[in-house]
Design a protein around this motif. Structure first.
Motif, PDB file in Angstrom:
ATOM      1  N   CYS A  41       0.851  -1.195   0.000  1.00 22.56           N
ATOM      2  CA  CYS A  41       0.000   0.000   0.000  1.00 22.56           C
ATOM      3  C   CYS A  41       0.891   1.252   0.000  1.00 22.56           C
ATOM      4  O   CYS A  41       1.989   1.233   0.564  1.00 22.56           O
ATOM      5  CB  CYS A  41      -0.859  -0.026   1.258  1.00 22.56           C
ATOM      6  SG  CYS A  41      -1.938   1.398   1.449  1.00 22.56           S
ATOM      7  N   SER A  43       0.485   3.644   1.800  1.00 24.99           N
ATOM      8  CA  SER A  43       0.678   3.986   3.222  1.00 24.99           C
ATOM      9  C   SER A  43       1.939   3.321   3.782  1.00 24.99           C
ATOM     10  O   SER A  43       2.567   3.866   4.701  1.00 24.99           O
ATOM     11  CB  SER A  43      -0.533   3.549   4.044  1.00 24.99           C
ATOM     12  OG  SER A  43      -1.704   4.156   3.562  1.00 24.99           O
ATOM     13  N   HIS A  63      -0.154  -4.201   5.516  1.00 24.25           N
ATOM     14  CA  HIS A  63      -1.452  -4.441   6.156  1.00 24.25           C
ATOM     15  C   HIS A  63      -2.489  -4.969   5.169  1.00 24.25           C
ATOM     16  O   HIS A  63      -3.676  -4.712   5.317  1.00 24.25           O
ATOM     17  CB  HIS A  63      -1.934  -3.204   6.935  1.00 24.25           C
ATOM     18  CG  HIS A  63      -2.054  -1.940   6.147  1.00 24.25           C
ATOM     19  ND1 HIS A  63      -2.062  -0.700   6.724  1.00 24.25           N
ATOM     20  CD2 HIS A  63      -2.207  -1.721   4.816  1.00 24.25           C
ATOM     21  CE1 HIS A  63      -2.197   0.219   5.783  1.00 24.25           C
ATOM     22  NE2 HIS A  63      -2.296  -0.364   4.624  1.00 24.25           N
ATOM     23  N   CYS A 159      -6.860  -3.559   2.401  1.00 21.12           N
ATOM     24  CA  CYS A 159      -6.778  -2.109   2.632  1.00 21.12           C
ATOM     25  C   CYS A 159      -7.386  -1.358   1.450  1.00 21.12           C
ATOM     26  O   CYS A 159      -8.348  -0.624   1.612  1.00 21.12           O
ATOM     27  CB  CYS A 159      -5.355  -1.634   2.893  1.00 21.12           C
ATOM     28  SG  CYS A 159      -5.305   0.175   3.058  1.00 21.12           S
TER      29      CYS A 159
END
Ligand code: NAP
Ligand code: ZN
Length: 349
Positions: A41, A43, A63, A159
């Motif tokens: 991701c 992030s 995640h 996610c």
């Protein structure tokens, strides 16, 4: 403790590299999962490089976790050894505040615990999915109903899938609604697929002229290249909802101008630097709203996984070995990913 191979950033400026971590032995209500695939991701990149100024090091991102259950504590009722299982962005929350009681652990009033980088309120670090195994409380483990053969492409739902599904549901995407998705990356391509499956009219806004054909193939009814002012003007005042997934700071006025009366622009992209404030007039006229949305709670994440299984939705992925991660980050920064990297965790063993 369980010795576990992982990949970590030791500082904002060092590349990710092998690093050994320890997982707790499963407690009574814990599930231990051998991680088979982990999505990458944006992030993860923001965190590894401390772009949000809250990273604890060493940082083990990841995640979007899918794998197989290898151990369960004696109180675990809904998973057994050998089951497929998934873990998303959250591994704990207070459990008793109003948000947690509603299944909105992602908005826990007392601070939820991220799968990596620890509690949202600060505290002991947690290590994510760029690792061999993870031990998580049963109530934060998700069930996978897709075919096992699709497992790698399911990972990004944890996610990218929930982060777009949640605002689409909350703001009522569906038949009769025109929904804009901004940015065709990991989140954006899931947003296009999910909004289409919900029955909305879907318009993709991309800064990359080379992604027009993919946007249509992935499910958008129409695609607009955002640098084309004439084309943008055709959509002025036409959209009921826009989900903005862009990972960099940009002007919001051009997007607000696309909204119909009472339309909502939802920010999910979380760039290092804030967007410039939009003009109040962009909101005042047509009573438009500007909002944000953060991942999703556990029940809604399960609902999203089941919705995607039912509608045969998975992510479009490029699988990579763990040691490709630093190159993958550079490619992600150039928007050069179609449309999610997923790490084959067997490459770490
Ligand atoms: P990604 O795969 O890198 O996609 C971002 C897309 O934004 C790009 O593909 C690109 O699409 C567009 N873009 C336009 N200008 C850009 C620029 N200068 N730099 C980078 N991207 C640009 O990222 P992602 O994983 O989808 O994540 C998107 C953002 O959402 C990140 O900031 C991430 O941290 C955030 N996020 C938020 C939540 C939440 O809960 N709110 C959850 C997960 C991620 P086009 O080429 O089509 O323009
Ligand atoms: Zn994410």
């Amino acid at each position: 403790m369980i010795k576990t191979k992982a990949y970590a950033a030791q500082s904002a400026t060092t590349p990710l590299a092998p690093f050994d971590i320890e997982r707790r032995r499963p407690r009574a209500d814990d599930v231990q999962i051998e991680i088979l695939w982990c999505g990458v991701c944006h992030s993860d990149l923001h965190t590894a490089r401390n772009e949000w100024k809250n990273t604890m090091y060493p940082s083990v991102p990841g995640h979007e976790i899918v794998g197989r259950v290898v151990a369960v504590g004696p109180q675990v009722g809904s998973f057994k050894v050998g089951d497929l299982a998934a873990v998303g962005c959250l591994i704990d929350s207070c459990g008793h505040c109003a948000s947690c009681r509603e299944g909105l652990e992602n908005y826990c009033d007392n601070g939820w615990v991220g799968t990596y980088n620890g509690p949202s309120t600060g505290g002991e670090n947690t290590y994510g999915g760029y690792s061999q195994t993870i031990v998580v409380k049963e109530s934060f483990v998700l069930r996978i109903r897709h075919d096992a053969a699709q497992l790698a492409a399911v990972a990004p739902l944890l996610c990218a899938g929930i982060t777009t599904y949640s605002p689409l549901r909350h703001w009522g995407a569906g038949p009769g609604k025109t929904v804009g998705i901004v940015g065709l990356g990991g989140l954006g391509h899931m947003g296009v697929k999910i909004a289409r499956a919900m029955g909305a009219e879907v318009v993709l806004f991309t800064s990359s002229p080379g992604k027009v054909d993919d946007g249509l193939r992935l499910g958008a009814h129409r695609v607009c290249v955002s640098s084309d002012g004439n084309r943008m003007a055709q959509f002025a005042g036409k959209l009921d909802l826009i989900v903005d997934t862009v990972a960099a700071s940009h002007s919001l006025d051009a997007l607000l101008a696309l909204l119909a009366r009472d339309g909502t622009l939802v920010l999910v992209g979380a760039p290092e630097n804030p967007h410039p404030s939009p003009s109040p007039f962009s909101l005042i006229f047509r009573r438009r709203q500007l909002a944000g949305s953060l991942i999703g709670g556990v029940p809604e994440t399960q609902e999203m996984l089941d919705f995607c299984a039912e509608h045969r939705i998975v992510s479009d992925i490029e699988t990579i070995p763990m040691d490709y991660i630093n190159t993958a980050y550079e490619r992600m920064l150039r928007s050069d990913v179609k449309y999610r990297f997923v790490i084959d965790m067997s490459s770490l063993r």
